[in-house]
Design a protein around this motif. Sequence first.
Motif, mmCIF file in Angstrom:
data_model
loop_
_atom_site.group_PDB
_atom_site.id
_atom_site.type_symbol
_atom_site.label_atom_id
_atom_site.label_comp_id
_atom_site.label_asym_id
_atom_site.label_seq_id
_atom_site.Cartn_x
_atom_site.Cartn_y
_atom_site.Cartn_z
ATOM 1 N N UNK A 63 0.815 -1.219 0.000
ATOM 2 C CA UNK A 63 0.000 0.000 0.000
ATOM 3 C C UNK A 63 0.847 1.266 0.000
ATOM 4 N N UNK A 64 2.091 1.164 0.501
ATOM 5 C CA UNK A 64 2.953 2.351 0.552
ATOM 6 C C UNK A 64 3.483 2.729 -0.821
ATOM 7 N N UNK A 65 3.258 1.873 -1.818
ATOM 8 C CA UNK A 65 3.779 2.138 -3.161
ATOM 9 C C UNK A 65 2.722 2.734 -4.092
ATOM 10 N N UNK A 66 1.622 3.167 -3.541
ATOM 11 C CA UNK A 66 0.596 3.840 -4.331
ATOM 12 C C UNK A 66 1.220 4.984 -5.125
ATOM 13 N N UNK A 67 1.005 4.944 -6.448
ATOM 14 C CA UNK A 67 1.471 6.014 -7.309
ATOM 15 C C UNK A 67 2.941 5.986 -7.639
ATOM 16 N N UNK A 68 3.664 4.985 -7.193
ATOM 17 C CA UNK A 68 5.105 4.958 -7.400
ATOM 18 C C UNK A 68 5.483 4.111 -8.617
ATOM 19 N N UNK A 69 6.722 4.279 -9.021
ATOM 20 C CA UNK A 69 7.258 3.516 -10.153
ATOM 21 C C UNK A 69 8.130 2.380 -9.620
ATOM 22 N N UNK A 70 7.829 1.166 -10.058
ATOM 23 C CA UNK A 70 8.561 -0.012 -9.594
ATOM 24 C C UNK A 70 9.197 -0.686 -10.804
ATOM 25 N N UNK A 71 10.468 -1.015 -10.648
ATOM 26 C CA UNK A 71 11.210 -1.671 -11.724
ATOM 27 C C UNK A 71 11.805 -2.962 -11.189
ATOM 28 N N UNK A 72 11.604 -4.056 -11.929
ATOM 29 C CA UNK A 72 12.241 -5.339 -11.637
ATOM 30 C C UNK A 72 13.144 -5.688 -12.809
ATOM 31 N N UNK A 73 13.857 -6.800 -12.705
ATOM 32 C CA UNK A 73 14.735 -7.206 -13.805
ATOM 33 C C UNK A 73 13.975 -7.358 -15.109
ATOM 34 N N UNK A 74 12.713 -7.797 -15.008
ATOM 35 C CA UNK A 74 11.910 -7.967 -16.221
ATOM 36 C C UNK A 74 11.735 -6.657 -16.979
ATOM 37 N N UNK A 75 11.842 -5.540 -16.267
ATOM 38 C CA UNK A 75 11.577 -4.240 -16.881
ATOM 39 C C UNK A 75 12.777 -3.555 -17.490
ATOM 40 N N UNK A 76 13.953 -4.156 -17.363
ATOM 41 C CA UNK A 76 15.128 -3.560 -17.989
ATOM 42 C C UNK A 76 15.099 -3.816 -19.494
ATOM 43 N N UNK A 77 15.762 -2.945 -20.230
ATOM 44 C CA UNK A 77 15.843 -3.122 -21.674
ATOM 45 C C UNK A 77 16.575 -4.401 -22.038
ATOM 46 N N UNK A 78 16.285 -4.924 -23.208
ATOM 47 C CA UNK A 78 16.874 -6.202 -23.603
ATOM 48 C C UNK A 78 18.391 -6.140 -23.645
ATOM 49 N N UNK A 79 18.937 -5.038 -24.121
ATOM 50 C CA UNK A 79 20.395 -4.915 -24.181
ATOM 51 C C UNK A 79 21.002 -4.957 -22.777
ATOM 52 N N UNK A 80 20.343 -4.281 -21.835
ATOM 53 C CA UNK A 80 20.849 -4.261 -20.462
ATOM 54 C C UNK A 80 20.735 -5.639 -19.819
ATOM 55 N N UNK A 81 19.641 -6.325 -20.077
ATOM 56 C CA UNK A 81 19.465 -7.674 -19.542
ATOM 57 C C UNK A 81 20.541 -8.618 -20.085
ATOM 58 N N UNK A 82 20.791 -8.519 -21.363
ATOM 59 C CA UNK A 82 21.808 -9.381 -21.955
ATOM 60 C C UNK A 82 23.199 -9.061 -21.417
ATOM 61 N N UNK A 83 23.453 -7.776 -21.170
ATOM 62 C CA UNK A 83 24.759 -7.381 -20.631
ATOM 63 C C UNK A 83 24.962 -7.953 -19.220
ATOM 64 N N UNK A 84 23.928 -7.827 -18.387
ATOM 65 C CA UNK A 84 24.013 -8.368 -17.029
ATOM 66 C C UNK A 84 24.190 -9.883 -17.054
ATOM 67 N N UNK A 85 23.374 -10.555 -17.846
ATOM 68 C CA UNK A 85 23.450 -12.011 -17.909
ATOM 69 C C UNK A 85 24.821 -12.452 -18.393
ATOM 70 N N UNK A 86 25.329 -11.807 -19.422
ATOM 71 C CA UNK A 86 26.615 -12.200 -19.982
ATOM 72 C C UNK A 86 27.739 -12.019 -18.965
#
Length: 874
Positions: A63-86
Motif C-alpha cells: 500500500x505504501x507504493x501507491x502512485x510509485x514507479x517499480x522496476x524489476x529485472x523484467x523491466x530492464x531493456x533487452x540490451x541491459x538484460x543481456x549485458x548483465x546475464x553475460x
Amino acid sequence: MNFTLNGKSRRVDVPPGESLLDALRERCGVISPKDGCQPQGQCGCCLVLVDGMPKTSCAVPAASCEGKSIVTLEGLGQEERERLAKAFVSAAGLQCGFCIPGIALRAKWLVDRDANPSRDAIAKALDGHLCRCTGYTKIVDAIDLYAKSRRGEPIPEPCTDGRIGSPYQRVEAAEYALGDRPYVADLTRPGMLHGALVLSPHPRARVTSIDTSAARAMPGVRAVATAADVPGERWYGLLYNDWPGLVAVGEEVRCVGDVVAAVAADEERIAREAVRRIRVEYEVLEPVLDADASIQPGAPQVNPQHPNVLGHSVIRRGDADSALAASTHVVTDTWQTQRIEHLYLEPECALAEPMPDGRLALFTQGQGIFDDRRQVARFLGVPEESIHVTLMPSGGAFGGKEDMSVQSQTALLTKLTGRPVRVELTREESIRLHPKRHPIRMHYTVGCDEQGRLTAVKARLLGDSGAYASVGGKVLERAAGHACGPYRVPNVDVESIAAYTNNPPCGAMRGFGVNQTAFAIEGALDLLAKKVGIDSFEMRSRNVVEVGDVFATGQVLEKSVGIRKTLEAVRSIYYDAKRAGKAVGIACGLKNSGIGNGVQEWGKCRLVVEKDGSVSLYNGYTEMGQGLLTVLVQFAVEVTGLPGSVFRPKVDSTFALGCGQTTGSRATLFGGRAVKSAAEKLRADLDRGKSLRELVGTVYAADEVISDTTALGAKVAKIKTHTAFGYATQVCILDAEGKIERFVAAHDVGRVVNPATCSGQIEGSIHMGLGFALTEELPCENGMPVTFKLREIGVLRAVDMPPVDVIMVEEHEPEGPFGVKGVGEIGLVPTAGAVAGALEAFDGIRRKTLPMKDSPAARAITVGRIRRARGEWH
C-alpha cells in the motif's frame, strides 16, 4: 493500488498488510524477485527499484507504493538484460542462482551511480545481499565486468567449449541470472491452492486434541488435513521410519518443527489465517535437551521408534593406551562445535498436482527425488510408480534438503482436494523444520614421539542428533572415521555416539561431521608442535599420509593421495607470512568421496536422442548449485565429441535412476562414471557413421554399481571404507589488528573438469568454513532457536570475506571418470583449524570452542551478534 510496473500502469487489489513482494509475485506474475526471508529484508533476493531506489520488497508494504514507479529485472531493456546475464555467465558468478536476480538489479543501480566502482565499493553495495554458495568472489568479478562493459569494454565471451578442462558456461546460467528459470515457488497452475502448516510450539508435549472446525468454516479453505487423513504410513525417513509427516492425537511432538495439521486454501494468506484458527491442546512434557542426559540409564525415550543412542561407532587399531603411555609428548583436551543452520536462500517448497492418467505429479527441490517419491508413496499408501517426480532448480541445499520437508503434506492436500497445491515455508518455519549441522563434543588425547611423529589418537565424540534420525548416526560414523585427519597414526581408539534429544534434528550438512573432528585434530597437532619445538607446517609435513599408509579406519591408501602436494603448494606462502611477522595458521584435511562404509552406491544415466536433434541427459543426482549438470555435460562432450549445446540435462522419474541422496561428494564421481559409460555407447554408434537424426528414440543406458567398500569395523581381509578421498591444505593470514587478511586453499581435486565451477565450489566452501569458525551458530533455548534473523545467524556478507587464493592440485583418481574426485565438501574441512592456529599466533589464546566469537577476527565481521530477548548480545 495504482502504480507503474516496468513502465506500464497497473491497478491491483491488495489485502491489508500485504507486502510489495507478494503483490508483485502473486498478483502481477513477476518472478525475478524471490522470497528468501520475508519479512526480514535481510537476504536481498527480493530487491526491486522503487522510484529509482533499491528496496527489499518483502519489507515494504504494498500500500505504501501507491502512485510509485517499480522496476524489476523484467523491466530492464533487452540490451541491459543481456549485458548483465553475460557478465554473470562469463565470470561464473552464480551457483544455485536464487540470490542473483536481486544482486543483478543492485549492480544496475550501483553502476548507474558509479561507472567505475572499486571491488571494495562493490562489496559494500552488496551488504544487503546474502549468497550462501559462492563466497562472493565471482559475484564481484561479474559486477566488475558489467561495469567495464558499461564503459565500453567488451565482456569476455562465455566458454562454449565443453571439453574437460575448459571453463564451460554453467547450464542455463543466463536464465538463472535474470530470474527467468523458475524454482518451485515460481510455479503456478490453473486452480492451484496454497498450503500452510501447523507446527508444534513445544519441544516435547503430548497432543491431546486438535480442533479444526474454525479453520474448515473459513471461506476459501478447501481442506484441512491431520494424521487421521493419512491413507498410508505416517512415519518415514531416510534410514529409519521414525519421522511422522503429521503427529496424531495421543502422540508426542518431539521438536518445534513437528507438523500437526495442514491447510489448503484459495490463497496463501487464507491458508495461514486458517492455521492460526486451528486449536491444538498439548500436555507439555519435560524435554530431553542434553545429549549427555539423553544416553543415561532411565532417560525418557525421545523417539518411540529407536533407543536414545541413535548410533555408536567404534574404531580400534593397535594399542592406543600403551602407545600414549610410551609417547614423549601427549596432549589431552576437549573441543566443542556448534549447531549451525544451512541457510540456503530458497526455503522449502513443493507443488503437487493430479495428472490426466491418474498419477500424481510432484515438483520438488530435494536432494534425492527417488527418495522423495518412495517416502511420499509410503505416506499416501500408493505404489511408487503412481507418482512422477520432477526436480526443479534448488536454491541451495548443502545437505539440508536430503530429508522430507513439505512434500508429503503437499501431496496429501492434493489427494484430498483433487487440485494442484503448492506449500512454501517461511524462513522461520524452514529453520524450525529441517535438520542442522551437529554440535559435537570431542575429547581427544594425542601422542607423538620426540621428533613429532604421531603415535596414537584416542577420541570420544558425542553428537546431538535432535528428535529424528535423519542421517545423524552416519554423520557421527563419518566423524569417527576421519577423526585422525590426513595423518599417519599407528594406534587408534575412537568412539562416537549420536544421541536423540528434543532439540531440532541434525543431519547432513556440507562436511558431514568431518569438519568438526578436523577442528579438534588440527588443534591437537598445533599443541603437540609447540611441545616438540617445531612449527605447525613441519608438524604436518612429518605426519601426512602417503600412498601405502593406513587411514584411521584401517583402509590402506593405495592411490591418489595428494595431501603432500597441497602442503608443498603453500610452503612458501606460509613461511613468507611468518617472515613478514604475520600471524599465520595452517591446517590440513581430507574428505571421503562416495559414501562408502559398505553402502552399495550407484551412478545411473540415460542418454536419449530426441527428434529436435538434442540429446536428453537423465541422471539420478540433484543439481543444487554445485554445477553437477554442467560437468556431466562436459563428460558427455569429451566422449562423444558433440557440442555441449546438444545435451539437455534432466532429473525426473521418467527412468528408474534412483541413486539415493546427492551427498558424500559422490555425484560427479559416480554420476560421471555413468555418463561416460552411456556416452561411449552413443559414440560407438556415431563412429559407425550414424547421425543423430538416424538415432532418434535410441536410449543409451548405463548403471554403474559401486559395491566394494566395507562397513566400519568389518572383519575382512581388506578394509576399504571409501572409494576415494579429496585432500587440502589451507593457510590463514591475519593483519596487524587480527582480522583475516588473506586465505589460501590448496586442494587435490583429482582432475579439474571445469576450473570455474571447481574454484567456485572451493571459494564457497571456505566462505561457509569461515562462518563455522567465527560467527555462525543456532543456539536453542528449550528446544527453540533463539533467533531466526539472517544477520544474527552469522553467515558472512561480501564485506566480511577476505581475499581467497585457490590452488588446484591434480592427483589422478583411477576410480573417477577421467581421474576426477569430488570437491563439494572438502573446502571447509581444514578451515576452522587454520583460523584457530592463526588466532593463537596473534594473541596466544588456543580456542577450542566454535564459533570463536571472542576473537579479533570475529569482532571485525559485521554479522553474528545475537540479540537475546533480555537485550543482551551474544
